[in-house]
Design an enzyme around this catalytic site. Structure first.
Site, PDB file in Angstrom:
ATOM      1  CG  HIS A 140     -14.064  -3.307  -3.312  1.00 40.38           C
ATOM      2  ND1 HIS A 140     -14.672  -3.564  -4.530  1.00 40.38           N
ATOM      3  CD2 HIS A 140     -13.050  -2.464  -3.584  1.00 40.38           C
ATOM      4  CE1 HIS A 140     -14.041  -2.916  -5.487  1.00 40.38           C
ATOM      5  NE2 HIS A 140     -13.060  -2.233  -4.948  1.00 40.38           N
ATOM      6  CG  HIS A 194     -14.282   2.151 -11.399  1.00 32.44           C
ATOM      7  ND1 HIS A 194     -15.050   2.260 -10.256  1.00 32.44           N
ATOM      8  CD2 HIS A 194     -13.190   1.419 -11.044  1.00 32.44           C
ATOM      9  CE1 HIS A 194     -14.458   1.630  -9.264  1.00 32.44           C
ATOM     10  NE2 HIS A 194     -13.336   1.105  -9.702  1.00 32.44           N
ATOM     11  NE  ARG A 221     -10.243  -0.487   1.577  1.00 34.62           N
ATOM     12  CZ  ARG A 221     -10.546  -0.398   0.289  1.00 34.62           C
ATOM     13  NH1 ARG A 221     -11.614  -0.994  -0.162  1.00 34.62           N
ATOM     14  NH2 ARG A 221      -9.802   0.294  -0.540  1.00 34.62           N
ATOM     15  CG  ASN A 229      -2.027  -0.979   1.181  1.00 31.43           C
ATOM     16  OD1 ASN A 229      -2.266  -1.604   0.155  1.00 31.43           O
ATOM     17  ND2 ASN A 229      -2.714  -1.151   2.294  1.00 31.43           N
TER      18      ASN A 229
END
Length: 729
Positions: free
Chosen positions: A639, A482, A611, A90
């Site tokens: 998600h 997307h 998140r 990350n």
């Protein structure tokens, strides 16, 4: 497990670039919208200027929460090692994209400040300070906690000094046969310029001394990235069941005299550089998009350095040389105690020790689709009613994947149209589309070749689809596609029926086992008509004037959500019990945040589950005292994007996060869920997340995240609870 499975989608590049928008409209632009409520009266209390938290620092706080999982002794040990690897990956991507973008703006003299009032330079300074703290914490969690605990469990990462003579002899053979042939020592002198150092590569910086004249020279060796980072040692007879590993850089360092014969090795230290990967394709309507992207990918390798990681024992003279030759500022140096690049701990995680990992979980198949062994036709099931799937608790392979595979094999299916953003290496979804095209069906695939860090994989799939006869569209100029949508057109007697899937996650069976996502499978005629219109907009030049049950970005998602927030406010003032529940990966968009502040001022209870990044400041008297923000992290990556407006009784799911990039520079789809059976499922998710006993972090008005529940209180795990419901419905 692959890198793509661990990606936590921290960021995109600059949020300020303008997009060239194609002809796509949404429900928010059209007459058939839900009837508007009366305009909410003006709020007496103005919103303060300091109402936003910094998005970059909020992202670092998110990664600190990932690190907290690695430090949690209650988690299985190899899962803790996994979270150390995720933290490292990350942070790499954060520097490659977000920090790189800020550096570019600072170097260009762009003085545009962030929503919380910081200049690019001020943000870079704060990022550096915060990164030093959490990077040090990351290293020490490994050194002081996880590594010793692994050793206690028989998974030992050793040093060269800990090996006996027999083991060193075996490793010498391995080095000379397997490693030495692929190494390239690169010296630096007037005839040998400083070598190019590729981004994220692990390297040894070496000083060698010539015995004749005493002259010292710098040399560099790249640790090969096509061999395992950790060399597994032969088992010892006196330690059955113990697995031992030696870091590759230690093995190479032990044989530097072989690589530099006749020279004295003065010193050697590990280092690693991170390069700018924040490149945007210069899209020209007259140029092939695929060619433009491939040109940009070639440039990415040579991005400017944005971070230098070095072992904390590196000498000052060696560090100064690297700073000078790599053109790195001192503030971009991160000194690391112990091993660099802990993303390689995925190799340790792969050790076959199930007792040190989460217990296995077998996803369920919704009863509407029959048992796994006796599956029911997806089409007949959807004719009976809509189905909501919740991955990974509901199996992807027996629901969404089966839907597409059945469509490909069904002789009555005439056409399949699908968007693909990220998919797996050996994708059954792509294979099904190829089978469908080869069977003579009309197949359209919109492959987003600009999906960051998956560009090469998507180019490969796009070409394979084209060769099979699929009509491939390579995204849209100025926008990323997307949305997660699939449309199947089927002949049934004398009629044509459309079957649809709209989801929050990618068509990727591997990540579907790790990412939490929602999908709506339906044969509703109005949604089928909406998706038909949407695909026509994506593949052609048509302009849709209205959608029935969709909100579509870049035009309509923000507008549609804010309109519904305003209607919730109006209903609350009319006496209804106003409540907005929002679940997302990130909440950054200032217009949406301000609308939620207005809702809080009007007495609407706002519950946010996020998140990652959250720029909203909750709990401030006068403008956000009715807002709570929670973050849930765990075994699965949260998600899904879900919104519930209680007073106006609307539920929406979709692909859009509340970020500028999603609302302004992407094609996103949000779909309304109407069936009470399905909205009950969505309510259950929100109720579980909001349970006071749920393990989570709560955001304070000062931007600080507090772990809950407090010590001594009853604790439940949101994800484990959802797994248990699937086992015992």
């Amino acid at each position: 497990m692959t890198e793509a499975q661990t990606r936590t989608e921290p960021s995109e590049s600059s949020e300020s670039s303008e997009a060239v928008a194609p002809a796509i409209t949404s429900a928010a632009d059209s007459a058939p919208e839900a009837p508007p409520a009366t305009t909410a009266p003006a709020i007496e209390n103005p919103l303060p200027e300091d109402r936003y938290l910094n998005r970059e620092l909020s992202w670092l706080d998110f990664n600190a929460r990932v690190l907290a999982l690695a430090a949690d002794p209650s988690l299985p040990l190899l899962e803790r090692a996994k979270f150390l690897a995720i933290f490292a990956s990350n942070l790499d991507e954060f520097y490659m994209v977000r920090v790189a973008g800020l550096k570019r703006r600072d170097e260009m003299g762009l003085s545009v400040r962030s929503a919380d009032g910081l200049s690019p330079r001020e943000q870079l300074r704060r990022i550096s300070e915060r990164t030093q703290q959490i990077a040090s914490r990351h290293a020490h969690v490994f050194l002081d906690s996880v590594r010793p605990a692994l050793a206690d469990e028989g998974i030992v990462i050793v040093t060269w000094a800990q090996l006996d003579d027999a083991e060193r002899a075996k490793l010498s053979t391995y080095f000379h046969e397997q490693v030495f042939p692929v190494l390239t020592p690169l010296a630096v002198d007037p005839a040998h310029p400083f070598p190019f150092v590729s981004g994220l590569s692990l390297n040894l910086a070496i000083t060698v001394k010539h015995p004749d004249d005493g002259g010292q020279h710098f040399a560099r060796i790249k640790v090969p990235d096509n061999v395992d980072r950790f060399v597994e040692l032969p088992a010892r007879g006196d330690s059955p069941g113990v697995v031992r590993f030696l870091p590759m850089e230690e093995l190479i360092a032990a044989f530097l005299t072989v690589l530099f014969p006749g020279l004295e090795i003065v010193e050697h230290h590990a280092f690693r550089i991170t390069r700018n990967a924040d490149f945007e394709v210069e899209e020209d309507r007259d140029e092939d998009l695929l060619q433009a992207l491939e040109r940009e990918l070639a440039r990415r390798r040579f991005g400017s350095p944005v971070r230098l990681e070095v072992s904390d024992d590196m000498t000052e003279s060696m560090l100064e040389l690297l700073l000078r030759e790599l053109d790195v500022a001192p503030g971009d140096v991160v000194e690391v105690p112990g091993l660099l690049d802990l993303s390689s701990l995925w190799q340790i995680y792969s050790v076959d020790r199930p007792g040190l990992k989460d217990p296995p979980f077998v996803p369920a198949t919704p009863s509407a689709f029959g048992e796994r062994e006796t599956p029911k036709s997806i089409f007949s099931a959807l004719r009976d009613g809509d189905v909501l799937v919740h991955h990974p608790y509901d199996s992807f392979s027996t629901t969404v994947q089966r839907f597409i595979e059945q469509a490909a094999a069904d002789p009555n299916v005439l056409a399949i149209k699908q968007t693909l953003y990220r998919t797996s290496g050996d994708s059954p979804i792509v294979n099904a589309l190829i089978d469908a095209a080869e069977a003579g069906k009309q197949v359209v695939a919109l492959v987003e070749i600009k999906a960051r860090f998956d560009e090469q994989a998507n180019i490969k799939w796009a070409r394979a689809l084209e060769q099979a006869g699929v009509h491939v569209v390579y995204g849209l100029i100025g926008l990323k596609t997307h949305c997660k949508t699939c449309l199947v057109v089927r002949r049934e007697g004398s009629t044509i029926r459309r079957y649809c899937h709209i989801g929050t996650g990618n068509y990727n069976p591997k990540t579907a086992r790790l990412y939490e996502d929602i999908g709506l499978l339906t044969a509703a005629p109005d949604i089928g008509a909406d998706l038909t219109d949407l695909f026509n907009s994506l593949t052609g030049y048509s302009r849709k004037e209205s959608y029935r049950n969709l909100l579509v970005a870049p035009y309509g998602v923000r507008r549609g959500i804010i309109e519904r927030i305003d209607r919730e406010i109006a209903a609350t003032r009319d006496g209804a019990e106003g409540r907005i529940r929002l679940k997302a990966n990130a909440l950054v968009d200032e217009q949406v945040i301000d609308a939620l502040y207005r809702a809080s001022q009007a007495g609407v209870q706002v519950e946010v589950v996020v998140r990652g990044i959250c720029a909203l400041r909750p709990g401030e008297p006068g403008f956000s005292d009715n807002i709570t923000v929670r973050s849930i992290l765990g075994r699965f990556l949260e998600h899904s994007r879900i919104i519930h407006f209680r007073a106006i009784d609307e539920y929406w799911i979709g692909s859009a996060d509340m970020m500028h990039r999603n609302l302004d520079r992407r094609v996103e789809v949000m779909a309304q869920v109407k069936d009470p059976r399905l909205t009950t499922q969505l309510n259950d998710i929100f109720d579980s997340a909001a349970d006071p006993r749920t393990r989570c972090w709560e955001l304070g008005s000062d931007g600080h995240w507090t772990a809950l529940p407090q010590e001594g209180h009853s604790v439940r795990d949101h994800q484990i609870s959802l797994m248990e419901r699937r086992r015992h419905p």
